[in-house]
Design an enzyme around this catalytic site. Structure first.
Site, PDB file in Angstrom:
ATOM      1  N   ASN A  45      66.394  41.411   3.355  1.00 46.50           N
ATOM      2  CA  ASN A  45      65.403  40.834   2.444  1.00 46.50           C
ATOM      3  C   ASN A  45      64.098  41.599   2.676  1.00 46.50           C
ATOM      4  O   ASN A  45      63.423  41.381   3.672  1.00 46.50           O
ATOM      5  CB  ASN A  45      65.240  39.337   2.764  1.00 46.50           C
ATOM      6  CG  ASN A  45      64.076  38.712   2.019  1.00 46.50           C
ATOM      7  OD1 ASN A  45      63.527  39.289   1.077  1.00 46.50           O
ATOM      8  ND2 ASN A  45      63.686  37.520   2.450  1.00 46.50           N
ATOM      9  N   LYS A  47      61.372  41.504   1.082  1.00 49.08           N
ATOM     10  CA  LYS A  47      60.138  40.761   0.732  1.00 49.08           C
ATOM     11  C   LYS A  47      59.200  41.656  -0.073  1.00 49.08           C
ATOM     12  O   LYS A  47      59.668  42.497  -0.837  1.00 49.08           O
ATOM     13  CB  LYS A  47      59.485  40.192   1.999  1.00 49.08           C
ATOM     14  CG  LYS A  47      60.495  39.422   2.862  1.00 49.08           C
ATOM     15  CD  LYS A  47      59.885  38.589   3.936  1.00 49.08           C
ATOM     16  CE  LYS A  47      60.988  37.871   4.701  1.00 49.08           C
ATOM     17  NZ  LYS A  47      60.475  37.009   5.750  1.00 49.08           N
ATOM     18  N   HIS A  78      64.024  30.669  -0.779  1.00 48.57           N
ATOM     19  CA  HIS A  78      63.509  31.156   0.504  1.00 48.57           C
ATOM     20  C   HIS A  78      62.316  30.293   0.925  1.00 48.57           C
ATOM     21  O   HIS A  78      61.542  29.841   0.083  1.00 48.57           O
ATOM     22  CB  HIS A  78      63.091  32.625   0.380  1.00 48.57           C
ATOM     23  CG  HIS A  78      62.802  33.250   1.706  1.00 48.57           C
ATOM     24  ND1 HIS A  78      61.605  33.066   2.357  1.00 48.57           N
ATOM     25  CD2 HIS A  78      63.565  34.017   2.522  1.00 48.57           C
ATOM     26  CE1 HIS A  78      61.657  33.705   3.521  1.00 48.57           C
ATOM     27  NE2 HIS A  78      62.826  34.282   3.646  1.00 48.57           N
ATOM     28  N   GLU A  96      59.555  31.002   2.081  1.00 49.20           N
ATOM     29  CA  GLU A  96      58.248  31.488   1.607  1.00 49.20           C
ATOM     30  C   GLU A  96      58.010  31.051   0.160  1.00 49.20           C
ATOM     31  O   GLU A  96      56.875  30.765  -0.230  1.00 49.20           O
ATOM     32  CB  GLU A  96      58.179  33.018   1.757  1.00 49.20           C
ATOM     33  CG  GLU A  96      58.007  33.406   3.230  1.00 49.20           C
ATOM     34  CD  GLU A  96      58.637  34.728   3.627  1.00 49.20           C
ATOM     35  OE1 GLU A  96      58.955  35.551   2.747  1.00 49.20           O
ATOM     36  OE2 GLU A  96      58.820  34.936   4.841  1.00 49.20           O
ATOM     37  N   GLU A 118      67.780  29.398   7.797  1.00 42.75           N
ATOM     38  CA  GLU A 118      66.635  30.114   8.344  1.00 42.75           C
ATOM     39  C   GLU A 118      65.596  29.101   8.845  1.00 42.75           C
ATOM     40  O   GLU A 118      64.810  28.580   8.055  1.00 42.75           O
ATOM     41  CB  GLU A 118      65.989  30.989   7.259  1.00 42.75           C
ATOM     42  CG  GLU A 118      66.916  32.013   6.664  1.00 42.75           C
ATOM     43  CD  GLU A 118      66.153  33.177   6.038  1.00 42.75           C
ATOM     44  OE1 GLU A 118      66.364  34.317   6.471  1.00 42.75           O
ATOM     45  OE2 GLU A 118      65.317  32.945   5.144  1.00 42.75           O
ATOM     46  N   GLY A 168      59.842  35.779  10.871  1.00 39.23           N
ATOM     47  CA  GLY A 168      58.709  36.685  11.029  1.00 39.23           C
ATOM     48  C   GLY A 168      57.851  36.396  12.255  1.00 39.23           C
ATOM     49  O   GLY A 168      56.752  36.921  12.399  1.00 39.23           O
ATOM     50  N   SER A 192      63.992  36.453  12.468  1.00 41.60           N
ATOM     51  CA  SER A 192      63.752  37.384  13.577  1.00 41.60           C
ATOM     52  C   SER A 192      65.028  37.991  14.160  1.00 41.60           C
ATOM     53  O   SER A 192      65.115  38.208  15.365  1.00 41.60           O
ATOM     54  CB  SER A 192      62.910  36.725  14.678  1.00 41.60           C
ATOM     55  OG  SER A 192      61.630  36.385  14.184  1.00 41.60           O
TER      56      SER A 192
HETATM   57  P1  PGA Z   1      62.570  37.977   9.502  1.00 43.10           P
HETATM   58  O1  PGA Z   1      62.783  37.298   8.038  1.00 43.10           O
HETATM   59  O2  PGA Z   1      63.875  38.641   9.846  1.00 43.10           O
HETATM   60  O3  PGA Z   1      61.452  38.958   9.310  1.00 43.10           O
HETATM   61  O4  PGA Z   1      62.234  36.870  10.434  1.00 43.10           O
HETATM   62  C1  PGA Z   1      64.002  36.709   7.665  1.00 43.10           C
HETATM   63  C2  PGA Z   1      63.873  36.134   6.277  1.00 43.10           C
HETATM   64  O5  PGA Z   1      62.830  35.551   5.963  1.00 43.10           O
HETATM   65  O6  PGA Z   1      64.817  36.238   5.446  1.00 43.10           O
END
Ligand code: PGA
Length: 251
Positions: A9, A11, A95, A97, A167, A173, A213
């Site tokens: 992903n 982003k 997601h 976010e 998640e 992140g 992460s």
């Molecule tokens: P990250 O994000 O691996 O940077 O923690 C995962 C995601 O949000 O899909």
């Protein structure tokens, strides 16, 4: 047996040029891998160019979001048909976010999941609790609601063919990864709920990814958990070598 699926992903990262560069680099690194399903989800602007570069490879294309209407006066939005027309196979839906910054509700997530499936896309539906919710001890309650509402109205066959990404919001992140056992516990719970709601076959077939992460260093341990069928990778998917190492960890 379920085939593990590892999806990047990206982003809001990468121009068209940078996107092409990344997939050009990634392709040979994963070319011989057949027992892991691989995908990348670049930003909308890069989809058609990345699609061109990926043609004939073992890397599938996905988008990071979509709208549920097929067309119309919805400025700024993208439909499932548009994503299919550039060669997308997956679409990430719900997601954290999007839920946090753009106010997406479980009802919206459900409409998007349904529209994606009806159009022939594979939705990757994201669920997960915040740190506050985990500390309050309501992780299962939160995830249960997201799963139940997000999958409302689907047939067992539709659920069987989709992907769910667990998640934990506190792990996205932040560099904080869930312990493999923590991921397993919640993901086993999700599968058990799907068994109650949609039956044995849907529960056995639906793939549940972990996300938050993931790095080359911690991926294998997480992917070894029985209810973890690969991962949704953010930061570590922005670099070909680290993403390829994570894909390998799912073999
Ligand atoms: P990250 O994000 O691996 O940077 O923690 C995962 C995601 O949000 O899909």
């Amino acid at each position: 047996m379920r085939k593990p699926i590892v999806v990047g992903n990206w982003k809001m990262h990468k121009t068209v040029e940078e996107s092409v560069e990344l997939v050009e680099e990634l392709k040979p690194l994963v070319a011989e891998i057949g027992d892991v399903e691989i995908g990348v989800c670049p930003p909308f602007t890069s989809l058609s160019e990345v699609s061109r570069v990926l043609r004939g490879s073992n890397i599938n294309l996905g988008a990071q979001d979509m709208y549920w209407e097929p067309q119309g006066a919805y400025t700024g939005e993208i439909s499932a048909g548009m994503l299919l027309s550039v060669g997308c196979r997956y679409v990430i839906v719900g997601h954290s976010e999007r839920r946090t910054y753009f106010g997406e509700t479980d009802e919206w997530v459900n409409r998007k999941v349904r529209a994606a499936l009806e159009a022939g896309l594979v939705p990757i539906m994201c669920v997960g609790e915040t740190l506050e919710q985990r500390q309050k001890g309501i992780t299962q309650e939160v995830v249960d609601r997201q799963v139940t509402e997000g999958l409302r109205g689907l047939s067992p066959e539709q659920v069987a063919g989709m992907v769910i990404a667990y998640e934990p919001v506190w792990a996205i992140g932040t560099g904080l990864t869930a312990e493999p056992e923590q991921a397993q516990e919640v993901q086993a719970f999700i599968r058990a709920r799907i068994r109650q709601l949609f039956g044995e076959e849907a529960a056995d077939s639906v793939r549940i990814q972990y996300g938050g992460s993931i790095k080359p260093e911690n991926a294998r341990e997480i992917f070894l958990q029985p209810d973890v069928d690969g991962g949704l990778v953010g930061g570590a998917s922005l670099e070909a070598d680290s993403f390829a190492r994570i894909v390998r960890a799912a073999m």
